[in-house]
Design a protein around this motif. Structure first.
Motif, PDB file in Angstrom:
ATOM      1  N   GLY A  17       0.781  -1.236   0.000  1.00 47.17           N
ATOM      2  CA  GLY A  17       0.000   0.000   0.000  1.00 47.17           C
ATOM      3  C   GLY A  17       0.804   1.272   0.000  1.00 47.17           C
ATOM      4  O   GLY A  17       0.237   2.357   0.169  1.00 47.17           O
ATOM      5  N   VAL A  18       2.127   1.194  -0.168  1.00 46.07           N
ATOM      6  CA  VAL A  18       2.941   2.412  -0.205  1.00 46.07           C
ATOM      7  C   VAL A  18       2.732   3.162  -1.512  1.00 46.07           C
ATOM      8  O   VAL A  18       2.661   4.388  -1.547  1.00 46.07           O
ATOM      9  N   LEU A  19       2.636   2.418  -2.625  1.00 45.96           N
ATOM     10  CA  LEU A  19       2.385   3.012  -3.929  1.00 45.96           C
ATOM     11  C   LEU A  19       0.969   2.697  -4.378  1.00 45.96           C
ATOM     12  O   LEU A  19       0.470   1.590  -4.148  1.00 45.96           O
ATOM     13  N   ILE A  20       0.330   3.670  -5.000  1.00 43.06           N
ATOM     14  CA  ILE A  20      -0.996   3.473  -5.579  1.00 43.06           C
ATOM     15  C   ILE A  20      -0.878   3.724  -7.077  1.00 43.06           C
ATOM     16  O   ILE A  20      -0.450   4.802  -7.492  1.00 43.06           O
ATOM     17  N   PRO A  21      -1.192   2.745  -7.920  1.00 44.04           N
ATOM     18  CA  PRO A  21      -1.062   2.935  -9.367  1.00 44.04           C
ATOM     19  C   PRO A  21      -1.875   4.132  -9.853  1.00 44.04           C
ATOM     20  O   PRO A  21      -3.044   4.299  -9.486  1.00 44.04           O
ATOM     21  N   ASP A  22      -1.229   4.964 -10.643  1.00 45.55           N
ATOM     22  CA  ASP A  22      -1.907   6.114 -11.229  1.00 45.55           C
ATOM     23  C   ASP A  22      -1.328   6.358 -12.624  1.00 45.55           C
ATOM     24  O   ASP A  22      -0.496   5.594 -13.117  1.00 45.55           O
ATOM     25  N   ASP A  23      -1.762   7.442 -13.266  1.00 41.64           N
ATOM     26  CA  ASP A  23      -1.326   7.728 -14.630  1.00 41.64           C
ATOM     27  C   ASP A  23       0.180   7.979 -14.692  1.00 41.64           C
ATOM     28  O   ASP A  23       0.865   7.529 -15.617  1.00 41.64           O
ATOM     29  N   GLY A  24       0.715   8.713 -13.702  1.00 44.89           N
ATOM     30  CA  GLY A  24       2.143   9.005 -13.708  1.00 44.89           C
ATOM     31  C   GLY A  24       2.993   7.760 -13.592  1.00 44.89           C
ATOM     32  O   GLY A  24       4.016   7.619 -14.270  1.00 44.89           O
ATOM     33  N   LEU A  25       2.563   6.840 -12.721  1.00 41.38           N
ATOM     34  CA  LEU A  25       3.309   5.596 -12.550  1.00 41.38           C
ATOM     35  C   LEU A  25       3.255   4.749 -13.818  1.00 41.38           C
ATOM     36  O   LEU A  25       4.254   4.155 -14.228  1.00 41.38           O
ATOM     37  N   GLU A  26       2.112   4.719 -14.460  1.00 41.82           N
ATOM     38  CA  GLU A  26       1.996   3.941 -15.692  1.00 41.82           C
ATOM     39  C   GLU A  26       2.861   4.532 -16.798  1.00 41.82           C
ATOM     40  O   GLU A  26       3.527   3.794 -17.539  1.00 41.82           O
ATOM     41  N   ASP A  27       2.892   5.852 -16.909  1.00 37.29           N
ATOM     42  CA  ASP A  27       3.727   6.480 -17.932  1.00 37.29           C
ATOM     43  C   ASP A  27       5.209   6.178 -17.683  1.00 37.29           C
ATOM     44  O   ASP A  27       5.982   5.967 -18.629  1.00 37.29           O
ATOM     45  N   TYR A  28       5.602   6.158 -16.402  1.00 37.59           N
ATOM     46  CA  TYR A  28       6.999   5.861 -16.070  1.00 37.59           C
ATOM     47  C   TYR A  28       7.352   4.421 -16.452  1.00 37.59           C
ATOM     48  O   TYR A  28       8.417   4.161 -17.024  1.00 37.59           O
TER      49      TYR A  28
END
Length: 465
Positions: free
Chosen positions: A391-402
């Protein structure tokens, strides 16, 4: 009351606009420039090191970050980035010229502006954009060998560079307000920095001379020393005989020119005799081992000795990985120098020269660079999996682009974005807590309401991370 007047001096060894900080005479000024040029262009190991640096830098990404969150800040960042890709020379070629500061310790570039008036025939206004703003036309280098002197004021502030370039060798003074100065080090505010090849000079010096001696021996291909005997009864060293000087000079030329090639052979007058004296054994020194040692020392001075791993059937993969990572860190530091120079000298001048158009920005845009080498995608995937699992990271648009960027995957399309947003909305709706089941006209029990509130607070904290 404290005085704002500067009292002391830096202590820079400067006379007549020339810098004398280098203690070796042969590495000062133009003599040093010629030495470093010979090292970079005529030595195989130095050339391989500089080539590897340039190739790594060429595949690096360059970006401009806005100085704030306002629309004007984003517009200023986009403007600077557009100027990078709207010059007479490509951005990569410009960076390649800037990298000469690694070889010579410094690199001086004049800033040439243009009015962006679209696809005009005039090179002073020709641009991919027709917004009327002032952008970079080019950032040409002012070659190190054209340096005549540095211009200073009485408080050791650098005012500019005066050069004397070919073909007409006239003098031109370029002020610092219209230039970019890249340098590896800034001790004593020395504009000439320090070449990354400086510590390799001693090894290169001895290596070059050993190679010359070795090459002469191979070229002559002799088993010993050539000795020429004169006729019996003739004293060639008698200075009272006028023609002896010419005879001796001719015989010395014959001995020096003996070698194995298509001109092999000697023609001698009657009475003269030529012999080859054998050394009677092998040489005491292994020149190949000595040259290899100096090659390794040269590479070590710039953290590039990893290029020798495996050449002598030594070195492990883990050691190679560690050394290349250290080499990449060093190159990253040089790229930081380039970005800092643009951020302190180039970008502020570019923004300010456009007057009030960017007056509402929070801060000047900042240039940044990408990674030198690709990230290990397996390590990145494992890290993200672990972090999202707890639960430290939550997938979002920025993470997917990276992830798409480090994995060299194609960018998201508009239909993909709409589908992802719809899926995430459905997931959020499914994860909503159910409505409390109560009888008509009655309130839910206090304990159930407390549990629901606690769950909501925990979810809120996870999202805020």
């Amino acid at each position: 009351m404290a005085s704002s007047k500067e009292i002391g001096r830096i202590g820079q060894r400067r006379y007549g606009g020339n810098i004398y900080e280098e203690f070796l005479y042969e590495l000062r000024g133009k003599r040093g420039i010629e030495v470093y040029r010979e090292m970079s262009e005529n030595d195989d190991i130095v050339g391989a090191i500089l080539f590897s640096i340039e190739m790594l830098v060429r595949q690096c990404n360059w970006n401009v970050q806005p100085g704030g969150d306002t629309a004007k800040d984003k517009e200023a960042a986009e403007f600077v980035e557009s100027c990078m890709n709207d010059m007479q020379d490509t951005w990569i070629d410009t960076i390649s010229e800037i990298l000469s500061f690694l070889t010579y310790g410094w690199s001086f570039h004049e800033i040439v502006y243009k009015r962006r008036m679209g696809n005009t025939k005039d090179t002073r206004t020709k641009s991919k954009f027709n917004d009327g703003l002032i952008g970079w036309k080019k950032l040409p280098i002012r070659a190190q060998e054209t340096l005549y002197q540095w211009e200073y004021d009485n408080e050791d502030n650098l005012l500019g560079m005066t050069q004397m370039p070919p073909p007409d060798f006239g003098t031109f003074t370029i002020p610092m307000e219209k230039a970019l100065l890249f340098r590896t080090k800034s001790r004593k505010n020395n504009p000439e920095g320090r070449s990354i090849l400086r510590n390799a000079y001693r090894s290169w010096y001895f290596k070059r001379r050993i190679q010359e001696i070795e090459g002469i021996g191979i070229e002559r291909d002799l088993a010993g020393l050539p000795v020429l005997y004169g006729p019996e009864g003739v004293d060639l060293w008698d200075k009272n005989i006028p023609e002896n000087a010419d005879i001796v000079a001719g015989l010395e030329t014959i001995v020096r020119n003996i070698r194995r090639d298509e001109m092999e052979g000697v023609v001698l007058p009657f009475g003269y005799k030529l012999e080859l004296l054998s050394s009677g054994g092998t040489r005491q020194f292994d020149t190949n081992a000595i040259i290899n040692r100096y090659d390794t020392r040269i590479a070590m001075t710039v953290l590039a000795d990893f290029i020798f791993l495996g050449h002598d059937k030594t070195g492990s993969w883990a050691l190679s990985s560690d050394k290349t990572e250290l080499f990449a860190v060093a190159i990253g530091a040089f790229l930081d120098i380039i970005c800092e120079t643009f951020n302190s000298q180039g970008i502020p001048s570019l923004i300010d020269i456009n007057g009030q158009y960017f007056s509402g920005i929070t801060e000047y845009p900042k240039m940044t660079h990408g990674d030198i080498e690709d990230a290990d995608i397996t390590k990145v995937a494992a890290f993200i999996k672990d972090m999202t699992g707890i639960g430290v990271l939550i997938p979002d648009d920025g993470l997917e682009d990276y992830i798409r960027q480090v994995g060299h995957l194609p960018d998201r399309t508009y239909s993909d974005i709409r589908e992802i947003d719809r899926t995430r909305q459905e997931q959020q709706e499914q994860n909503q807590p159910p409505e409390p089941k109560t009888a008509a006209g009655t309130e839910p029990d206090e304990e159930g309401e407390k549990i629901q509130n606690n769950k909501a607070e925990e979810a809120k904290k996870r999202l805020e991370r």
